[in-house]
Design a protein around this motif. Structure first.
Motif, PDB file in Angstrom:
ATOM      1  N   ARG A  42      10.908  15.081 -43.027  1.00  0.00           N
ATOM      2  CA  ARG A  42      10.271  14.202 -44.117  1.00  0.00           C
ATOM      3  C   ARG A  42       9.971  12.980 -43.570  1.00  0.00           C
ATOM      4  NH1 ARG A  42      10.909  13.709 -49.708  1.00  0.00           N
ATOM      5  NH2 ARG A  42      10.914  16.186 -49.868  1.00  0.00           N
ATOM      6  N   VAL A  43       8.762  12.356 -43.655  1.00  0.00           N
ATOM      7  CA  VAL A  43       8.276  10.956 -43.283  1.00  0.00           C
ATOM      8  C   VAL A  43       8.640   9.928 -44.343  1.00  0.00           C
ATOM      9  CG1 VAL A  43       6.634   9.550 -42.542  1.00  0.00           C
ATOM     10  CG2 VAL A  43       6.518  11.955 -41.787  1.00  0.00           C
ATOM     11  N   SER A  44       9.190   8.955 -44.014  1.00  0.00           N
ATOM     12  CA  SER A  44       9.602   8.058 -44.831  1.00  0.00           C
ATOM     13  C   SER A  44       8.644   6.919 -44.994  1.00  0.00           C
ATOM     14  CB  SER A  44      10.985   7.077 -44.301  1.00  0.00           C
ATOM     15  OG  SER A  44      10.764   6.591 -43.200  1.00  0.00           O
ATOM     16  N   HIS A  45       8.653   6.033 -45.937  1.00  0.00           N
ATOM     17  CA  HIS A  45       7.550   5.120 -46.280  1.00  0.00           C
ATOM     18  C   HIS A  45       8.218   3.744 -46.717  1.00  0.00           C
ATOM     19  CE1 HIS A  45       4.332   2.673 -48.202  1.00  0.00           C
ATOM     20  NE2 HIS A  45       3.581   3.286 -47.146  1.00  0.00           N
ATOM     21  N   PRO A  46       8.065   2.746 -46.282  1.00  0.00           N
ATOM     22  CA  PRO A  46       8.702   1.482 -46.927  1.00  0.00           C
ATOM     23  C   PRO A  46       8.820   1.634 -48.228  1.00  0.00           C
ATOM     24  CG  PRO A  46       7.366   0.947 -44.940  1.00  0.00           C
ATOM     25  CD  PRO A  46       6.969   2.369 -45.371  1.00  0.00           C
ATOM     26  N   TYR A  47       7.597   1.801 -49.075  1.00  0.00           N
ATOM     27  CA  TYR A  47       7.704   1.507 -50.345  1.00  0.00           C
ATOM     28  C   TYR A  47       7.608   2.868 -51.193  1.00  0.00           C
ATOM     29  CZ  TYR A  47       7.070  -3.096 -48.212  1.00  0.00           C
ATOM     30  OH  TYR A  47       7.064  -4.327 -47.375  1.00  0.00           O
ATOM     31  N   ASN A  48       6.767   3.720 -50.668  1.00  0.00           N
ATOM     32  CA  ASN A  48       6.561   4.910 -51.457  1.00  0.00           C
ATOM     33  C   ASN A  48       7.166   6.018 -51.115  1.00  0.00           C
ATOM     34  OD1 ASN A  48       4.480   2.944 -51.979  1.00  0.00           O
ATOM     35  ND2 ASN A  48       2.951   4.524 -52.721  1.00  0.00           N
TER      36      ASN A  48
ATOM     37  N   TYR B 157       2.319  20.056 -40.463  1.00  0.00           N
ATOM     38  CA  TYR B 157       1.763  19.910 -39.257  1.00  0.00           C
ATOM     39  C   TYR B 157       0.812  21.112 -39.140  1.00  0.00           C
ATOM     40  CZ  TYR B 157       0.814  18.355 -34.558  1.00  0.00           C
ATOM     41  OH  TYR B 157       0.232  17.773 -33.207  1.00  0.00           O
ATOM     42  N   GLY B 158      -0.428  20.896 -38.533  1.00  0.00           N
ATOM     43  CA  GLY B 158      -1.423  22.193 -38.426  1.00  0.00           C
ATOM     44  C   GLY B 158      -1.697  22.460 -36.993  1.00  0.00           C
ATOM     45  N   MET B 159      -2.888  21.989 -36.363  1.00  0.00           N
ATOM     46  CA  MET B 159      -3.358  22.354 -35.043  1.00  0.00           C
ATOM     47  C   MET B 159      -3.896  20.934 -34.529  1.00  0.00           C
ATOM     48  SD  MET B 159      -5.698  25.745 -35.450  1.00  0.00           S
ATOM     49  CE  MET B 159      -6.043  25.724 -33.838  1.00  0.00           C
ATOM     50  N   GLY B 160      -2.819  20.272 -34.107  1.00  0.00           N
ATOM     51  CA  GLY B 160      -2.918  18.724 -33.577  1.00  0.00           C
ATOM     52  C   GLY B 160      -3.286  17.791 -34.607  1.00  0.00           C
ATOM     53  N   TRP B 161      -2.971  18.040 -35.939  1.00  0.00           N
ATOM     54  CA  TRP B 161      -3.027  17.211 -36.971  1.00  0.00           C
ATOM     55  C   TRP B 161      -1.613  17.084 -37.683  1.00  0.00           C
ATOM     56  CZ3 TRP B 161      -6.400  13.452 -36.728  1.00  0.00           C
ATOM     57  CH2 TRP B 161      -7.865  13.707 -36.195  1.00  0.00           C
ATOM     58  N   ALA B 162      -1.171  16.079 -38.126  1.00  0.00           N
ATOM     59  CA  ALA B 162      -0.054  15.930 -39.016  1.00  0.00           C
ATOM     60  C   ALA B 162      -0.448  15.647 -40.523  1.00  0.00           C
ATOM     61  CB  ALA B 162       0.932  14.781 -38.747  1.00  0.00           C
ATOM     62  N   PHE B 163       0.198  16.017 -41.614  1.00  0.00           N
ATOM     63  CA  PHE B 163      -0.244  15.988 -42.942  1.00  0.00           C
ATOM     64  C   PHE B 163       0.775  15.325 -43.734  1.00  0.00           C
ATOM     65  CE2 PHE B 163      -2.425  19.491 -40.895  1.00  0.00           C
ATOM     66  CZ  PHE B 163      -3.648  19.335 -41.083  1.00  0.00           C
ATOM     67  N   GLN B 164       0.479  14.446 -44.771  1.00  0.00           N
ATOM     68  CA  GLN B 164       1.554  13.767 -45.773  1.00  0.00           C
ATOM     69  C   GLN B 164       0.779  13.134 -46.954  1.00  0.00           C
ATOM     70  OE1 GLN B 164       3.369  10.448 -43.590  1.00  0.00           O
ATOM     71  NE2 GLN B 164       3.837   9.322 -45.689  1.00  0.00           N
TER      72      GLN B 164
ATOM     73  N   ASP C 228       3.576  -5.505 -41.443  1.00  0.00           N
ATOM     74  CA  ASP C 228       4.111  -5.804 -40.074  1.00  0.00           C
ATOM     75  C   ASP C 228       5.370  -6.795 -39.797  1.00  0.00           C
ATOM     76  OD1 ASP C 228       3.243  -5.264 -37.409  1.00  0.00           O
ATOM     77  OD2 ASP C 228       2.658  -7.452 -37.457  1.00  0.00           O
ATOM     78  N   SER C 229       5.704  -7.294 -41.293  1.00  0.00           N
ATOM     79  CA  SER C 229       6.736  -8.147 -41.083  1.00  0.00           C
ATOM     80  C   SER C 229       8.034  -7.351 -41.375  1.00  0.00           C
ATOM     81  CB  SER C 229       6.623  -9.220 -42.497  1.00  0.00           C
ATOM     82  OG  SER C 229       7.785  -9.832 -42.893  1.00  0.00           O
ATOM     83  N   THR C 230       7.746  -6.320 -42.307  1.00  0.00           N
ATOM     84  CA  THR C 230       9.001  -5.337 -42.397  1.00  0.00           C
ATOM     85  C   THR C 230       9.217  -4.660 -41.277  1.00  0.00           C
ATOM     86  OG1 THR C 230       8.556  -4.988 -44.665  1.00  0.00           O
ATOM     87  CG2 THR C 230       9.844  -3.376 -43.687  1.00  0.00           C
ATOM     88  N   PHE C 231       8.316  -4.206 -40.619  1.00  0.00           N
ATOM     89  CA  PHE C 231       8.405  -3.345 -39.224  1.00  0.00           C
ATOM     90  C   PHE C 231       8.954  -4.506 -38.122  1.00  0.00           C
ATOM     91  CE2 PHE C 231       5.099   0.114 -40.241  1.00  0.00           C
ATOM     92  CZ  PHE C 231       5.732   0.466 -41.216  1.00  0.00           C
ATOM     93  N   TYR C 232       8.353  -5.623 -37.908  1.00  0.00           N
ATOM     94  CA  TYR C 232       8.615  -6.571 -36.806  1.00  0.00           C
ATOM     95  C   TYR C 232      10.046  -7.034 -36.989  1.00  0.00           C
ATOM     96  CZ  TYR C 232       8.673 -10.249 -33.673  1.00  0.00           C
ATOM     97  OH  TYR C 232       8.495 -11.068 -32.594  1.00  0.00           O
ATOM     98  N   THR C 233      10.466  -7.253 -38.387  1.00  0.00           N
ATOM     99  CA  THR C 233      12.043  -7.614 -38.523  1.00  0.00           C
ATOM    100  C   THR C 233      12.806  -6.352 -38.054  1.00  0.00           C
ATOM    101  OG1 THR C 233      11.435  -8.796 -40.624  1.00  0.00           O
ATOM    102  CG2 THR C 233      13.897  -8.073 -40.503  1.00  0.00           C
ATOM    103  N   GLY C 234      12.527  -5.050 -38.333  1.00  0.00           N
ATOM    104  CA  GLY C 234      13.443  -4.000 -37.862  1.00  0.00           C
ATOM    105  C   GLY C 234      13.318  -3.779 -36.422  1.00  0.00           C
TER     106      GLY C 234
END
Length: 518
Positions: free
Chosen positions: A297-303, A310-317, A380-386
């Motif tokens: 499961r891919v997380s998202h900061p807000y959603n 995953y398919g053939m060289g592509w990921a899907f979300q 970017d503020s969230t990611f950079y703080t982490g």
């Protein structure tokens, strides 16, 4: 009735106008956001592409190709795109199926009869979809240390890959497996009669007019308008050598620019058409987007996200009721992202020439939100703080282990007992030798072990004792990290040590067993 008709015309015109409107984040704030990001993350250079409704909205370079130079990144500057190469390899397989030269459900041994996995049943049942959808039973990155920037040929990579003991049962768990794409490249060569690199150039680059793009890292080294790779070395952002990764080429060796990638995105978002010509059959594009593996499961900061596949060289979300078709790429000194939202006819590419940033992701999300009419979130503020927190923790750990080195703790055994050859059952040999030189002030008061590896002739490791039969290994290539190697002592003799590399390369340890002369 006439008034109603006029009202409908107005509404339709407004909808069309709105669809063509560029979000204010793009028109007013993009440059500020990118330049701030480059400064915060110490990114030397970046390139940003936005394609909407078949048109290029943004294609712009920022910063410089190499630190301490004034060579600006432009829309034709090549970056290594890393694992965004995988979608090209998946497309190549799908094209061959459209030509009737293979079927994606075919077993690998149909085309590579000498290929072997450790389990004979798996050998006999492994198919082309398995090798490109990461469902072979391996842990993510398992085995990558053996191949990454190594001296092994592509054939040797495939041979060694087959000797690995997968961590999980076949087809039971997703595990990102780069070597699967090396196998795919060999199948493409066998079926088409030309190398993977020539196939990509002839069947994809040429018809899409991707005239600057190169399929191999060797080609990238010879190209003129290129971004140089960078990483942190002793806490300072520094240029590093371009590495040859062509033994794994189909998984990550393409070099491309935002100008060329705009052609790729336009075709991906318009059923394979570019310049009103059908370049990639729509059926081939659909094949690459079939959902084959359940990713973590891919997380998202807000959603909340509900699936990651995953398919053939592509990921899907899923995101805000839309499906994202995407991938990221990372090789020494570069991280990149490619994102498609087919429903919105929107495509985004972010290329950076340092592997130490999450900006390539934060900018992607900001652009997506802008086009979906969502509020500005300053990812970017969230990611950079982490990032700063992780960096602080790493610096604290590094200080502690280096303090242990400075204590000059005496090992349980004489240092000479650690010298000698060690063997890993799949990788091969590693060797440890003592270094001592009265002319070198660093080595004058202490002894250091030097690590050499059979299949990594350019890579060295400096091992310094930190107590409890552990050594701190500092690799000559900074992208391999600084790692602690625990040694096992049995009956007064050195039995083995566990080799670790940076998680960017592989998570798993390699146990090297000492060879004792009888």
């Amino acid at each position: 009735m006439k008034k109603l008709f006029i009202l409908l015309i107005i509404i339709i015109s407004y909808i069309k106008l709105s669809a063509q409107t560029i979000p204010s984040f793009i028109s007013d704030s993009l440059d500020i956001y990118v330049n701030r990001g480059l400064q915060n993350w110490q990114i030397p250079g970046a390139a940003v592409l936005v394609v909407k409704d078949g048109k290029v909205v943004v294609a712009k370079g920022y910063g410089v190709k190499e630190l301490a130079t004034n060579e600006k990144v432009d829309e034709n500057t090549l970056f290594m795109i890393g694992s965004n190469t995988k979608a090209f390899t998946g497309t190549a397989l799908a094209l061959l199926e459209q030509e009737g030269k293979l079927k994606l459900e075919d077993r690998v041994i149909k085309y590579l009869p000498d290929f072997k996995m450790k389990d004979e049943w798996v050998t006999n049942h492994l198919n082309l979809l398995d090798i490109v959808s990461h469902r072979m039973g391996l842990e993510t990155f398992q085995g990558d240390f053996m191949y990454w920037t190594s001296d092994l040929t592509a054939d040797e990579v495939i041979e060694k890959f087959g000797k690995i003991t997968p961590k999980y049962e076949f087809r039971t768990k997703y595990g990102y497996t780069n070597a699967g794409y090396a196998i795919a490249g060999k199948v493409i060569e066998k079926v088409s009669g030309i190398s993977w690199s020539e196939f990509v150039k002839e069947k994809i680059f040429k018809p899409l007019e991707m005239s600057s793009s190169v399929p191999l890292s060797e080609d990238f080294m010879r190209a003129k308008n290129i971004a140089k790779p960078h990483t942190f070395v002793n806490g300072k952002m520094s240029v590093i050598p371009i590495q040859n990764i062509d033994n794994l080429a189909p998984c990550g060796s393409i070099g491309s620019s935002i100008n060329d990638l705009s052609h790729w995105l336009i075709a991906q978002l318009d059923s394979g058409k570019y310049n009103n010509q059908k370049v990639i059959p729509y059926q081939a594009i659909q094949k690459t987007r079939q959902l084959l593996s359940i990713e973590r499961r891919v997380s998202h900061p807000y959603n909340k996200t509900h699936y990651s596949l995953y398919g053939m060289g592509w990921a899907f979300q899923d995101y805000e009721g839309r499906e994202l078709v995407m991938h990221t790429g990372g090789v020494n000194g570069f991280v990149t992202s490619v994102t498609l939202i087919p429903e919105e006819k929107l495509g985004i590419v972010v290329l950076t020439n340092t592997d130490q940033n999450a900006f390539f992701q934060s900018l992607k999300w900001e652009i997506i939100d802008a086009y979906l009419g969502l509020p500005y979130r300053n990812y970017d503020s969230t990611f950079y703080t982490g990032f700063l927190k992780r960096q602080e923790m790493n610096e604290k750990w590094l200080k502690e282990v280096r303090d242990s080195v400075a204590m000059n703790i005496k090992p349980e055994l004489d240092l000479s007992a650690f010298e000698g050859k060690y063997i890993h059952d799949v990788y091969g040999f590693a060797e440890l030798k003592m270094l001592s030189d009265d002319s070198d002030t660093e080595l004058k008061h202490k002894l250091i072990l030097e690590l050499t590896l059979e299949h990594h002739s350019k890579l060295k490791g400096k091992l310094e004792y930190i107590g409890n039969n552990r050594f701190l290994c500092t690799y000559s290539d900074p992208t391999y990290g600084i790692k602690v190697f625990p040694f096992e002592i049995e009956n007064g003799k050195v039995k083995s040590f566990d080799l670790y590399v940076d998680d960017f390369i592989e998570y798993e340890a390699y146990k090297f067993v000492k060879v004792h002369n009888k």
